[in-house]
Scaffold this motif. Structure first.
Motif, PDB file in Angstrom:
ATOM      1  N   PHE A   1      66.265  13.738   5.448  1.00 66.14           N
ATOM      2  CA  PHE A   1      67.190  14.656   5.166  1.00 66.14           C
ATOM      3  C   PHE A   1      67.590  15.803   6.285  1.00 66.14           C
ATOM      4  O   PHE A   1      68.473  16.222   6.548  1.00 66.14           O
ATOM      5  CB  PHE A   1      67.142  15.554   3.663  1.00 66.14           C
ATOM      6  N   SER A   2      66.483  16.226   6.970  1.00 66.43           N
ATOM      7  CA  SER A   2      66.533  16.903   8.335  1.00 66.43           C
ATOM      8  C   SER A   2      67.393  16.457   9.270  1.00 66.43           C
ATOM      9  O   SER A   2      68.116  17.015   9.724  1.00 66.43           O
ATOM     10  CB  SER A   2      65.294  17.284   8.765  1.00 66.43           C
ATOM     11  N   LEU A   3      67.035  15.090   9.493  1.00 72.56           N
ATOM     12  CA  LEU A   3      68.006  14.317  10.491  1.00 72.56           C
ATOM     13  C   LEU A   3      69.484  14.192   9.882  1.00 72.56           C
ATOM     14  O   LEU A   3      70.275  14.520  10.773  1.00 72.56           O
ATOM     15  CB  LEU A   3      67.743  12.884  10.537  1.00 72.56           C
ATOM     16  N   ILE A   4      69.793  13.990   8.874  1.00 74.81           N
ATOM     17  CA  ILE A   4      70.961  13.960   8.340  1.00 74.81           C
ATOM     18  C   ILE A   4      71.826  15.294   8.357  1.00 74.81           C
ATOM     19  O   ILE A   4      72.749  15.467   8.656  1.00 74.81           O
ATOM     20  CB  ILE A   4      71.028  13.460   6.799  1.00 74.81           C
ATOM     21  N   TYR A   5      71.012  16.276   7.999  1.00 83.01           N
ATOM     22  CA  TYR A   5      71.624  17.623   8.197  1.00 83.01           C
ATOM     23  C   TYR A   5      72.040  18.155   9.404  1.00 83.01           C
ATOM     24  O   TYR A   5      73.151  18.303   9.879  1.00 83.01           O
ATOM     25  CB  TYR A   5      70.972  18.637   7.435  1.00 83.01           C
ATOM     26  N   GLY A   6      71.026  17.804  10.404  1.00 84.76           N
ATOM     27  CA  GLY A   6      71.232  18.031  11.797  1.00 84.76           C
ATOM     28  C   GLY A   6      72.383  17.192  12.271  1.00 84.76           C
ATOM     29  O   GLY A   6      73.109  18.024  13.093  1.00 84.76           O
ATOM     30  N   ALA A   7      72.529  15.744  11.944  1.00 84.25           N
ATOM     31  CA  ALA A   7      73.759  15.198  12.312  1.00 84.25           C
ATOM     32  C   ALA A   7      75.111  15.614  11.720  1.00 84.25           C
ATOM     33  O   ALA A   7      76.229  15.822  12.515  1.00 84.25           O
ATOM     34  CB  ALA A   7      73.522  13.764  12.033  1.00 84.25           C
ATOM     35  N   THR A   8      74.797  16.207  10.717  1.00 80.33           N
ATOM     36  CA  THR A   8      76.161  16.642   9.980  1.00 80.33           C
ATOM     37  C   THR A   8      76.599  17.968  10.728  1.00 80.33           C
ATOM     38  O   THR A   8      77.922  18.012  11.025  1.00 80.33           O
ATOM     39  CB  THR A   8      75.950  17.131   8.564  1.00 80.33           C
ATOM     40  N   VAL A   9      75.659  18.920  10.915  1.00 83.91           N
ATOM     41  CA  VAL A   9      76.071  20.107  11.817  1.00 83.91           C
ATOM     42  C   VAL A   9      76.603  19.680  13.067  1.00 83.91           C
ATOM     43  O   VAL A   9      77.531  20.086  13.439  1.00 83.91           O
ATOM     44  CB  VAL A   9      74.834  21.089  11.824  1.00 83.91           C
ATOM     45  N   LEU A  10      75.715  18.896  13.677  1.00 81.26           N
ATOM     46  CA  LEU A  10      76.208  18.453  15.250  1.00 81.26           C
ATOM     47  C   LEU A  10      77.611  17.974  15.157  1.00 81.26           C
ATOM     48  O   LEU A  10      78.464  18.147  16.026  1.00 81.26           O
ATOM     49  CB  LEU A  10      75.055  17.538  15.730  1.00 81.26           C
TER      50      LEU A  10
END
Ligand SMILES: *[C@@H]1O[C@H](CO)[C@@H](O)[C@H](O)[C@H]1NC(C)=O
Length: 324
Positions: free
Chosen positions: A31-40
């Motif tokens: 989820f950290s990766l998904i959230y990071g990718a979402t923001v990015l």
């Protein structure tokens, strides 16, 4: 102590995932990766739309604003959920809970209105192409954006006004990752029938109605394109299919969660996760991967190379820390 009058509950317990500790770590990383990718991804769209002169058209301005809303929507719930994965006591204060619901429905309502504005924009472009420039002027566009925020505000306020005053005195466990109206209302120790009805109408039926209207308008557009088949129509088709996908991803879960909310299906938990974490990531993916103009504009902006490499460095750092 008179439980009927006094609110004795000061915090809720978010049940979230009840899985093994190791799996929680896996979820944490995912989820950290998904959230990071979402923001990015969403920042990427916003920067591209703002900086590229080729993308200065109403459709892309609306898309940039949609990205902003997606990012806000995801930020209301995801960081807290990610943090909770690493803590034993997953609690949220009543006010934190109210704030989550307020902002979720503010951004959700605004996004719903913006998706309608995007459909209007495409409708004018496809069905009234000669008048597109005059109809979709900058003033109209700004009006659409203001209106979508106002609608979001009215949508959330009309529900929260009746929710903040609810007395909570008994059970305080929410079987979810974040606070949402149907779950919280069920915990109130008072008669909530009217409020439940209000939520079903204001969130559920409204989503359903908008979704049906949007689908009808997209069908009208598809038929129009099909009648005037030309070289431009394949591009229009790919744009429309991206819009239809995004609209379905946004409204589908919302309709299920809010139109049939008070029966306790556990599928709601999965849907609400999808709705708040996955959809905000899918929007930039759908729009950037399918859109040639967007891809070309992104390529032209070399500053992204720096951002992306920084992001990858951060991921490495995160992995390293977890491995430690
Ligand atoms: C949002 O829309 C406004 C008004 O048209 C536009 O000026 C602005 O650039 C858009 N924002 C983004 C991030 O695209």
């Amino acid at each position: 102590m008179d439980l009927k009058n006094g609110s004795v509950v000061t915090e809720f317990i978010l049940q979230g995932f009840s899985v093994a500790w190791k799996l929680q770590i896996v979820f944490f990383v995912t989820f950290s990766l998904i959230y990071g990718a979402t923001v990015l991804g969403n920042v990427l769209i916003m920067v591209t739309v703002t900086c590229s002169s080729t993308l200065h058209s109403p459709m892309y301005f609306l898309l940039g604003n949609l990205s902003f809303l997606d990012m806000c929507l995801s930020t209301v719930t995801t960081p807290k959920m990610i943090r909770d994965l690493l803590t034993e006591h997953k609690t949220i204060s009543i006010w934190g809970c109210m704030a989550q619901m307020f902002f979720m429905h503010l951004f959700g309502g605004a996004e719903m209105s913006l998706l309608i504005a995007m459909a209007v924009d495409r409708y004018v472009a496809i069905c009234k192409p000669l008048h597109y420039k005059t109809i979709m002027s900058h003033r109209v566009l700004t009006g659409f954006l203001l209106l979508s925020w106002v609608i979001g505000l009215i949508h959330t306020t009309s529900q929260m006004v009746f929710t903040v005053g609810l007395p909570f005195c008994g059970p305080n466990v929410l079987d979810s990752f974040f606070c949402d109206l149907p779950l919280v209302i069920k915990l109130a120790c008072t008669e909530t029938y009217i409020l439940e009805l209000l939520v079903i109408v204001n969130s559920g039926l409204l989503s359903l109605l908008c979704f049906i209207l949007l689908l009808i308008s997209y069908v009208v557009m598809l038929v129009t394109i099909w009648k005037h088949s030309s070289s431009a129509s394949s591009k229009a088709l790919s744009t429309l299919s991206a819009h239809i996908t995004v609209v379905t991803l946004f409204f589908g879960p919302a309709i299920f969660i809010y139109a049939f909310p008070f029966n306790g299906y556990s599928v709601d938990k999965f849907l609400s996760m999808f709705y708040s974490i996955i959809t905000p990531l899918l929007n930039p993916i759908i729009y950037t991967l399918r859109n040639q103009e967007m891809k070309a504009a992104i390529k032209r902006l070399s500053i992204y190379k720096n951002i992306i490499s920084k992001y990858l460095n951060n991921i490495n750092f995160l992995m390293y820390k977890i491995h430690d």
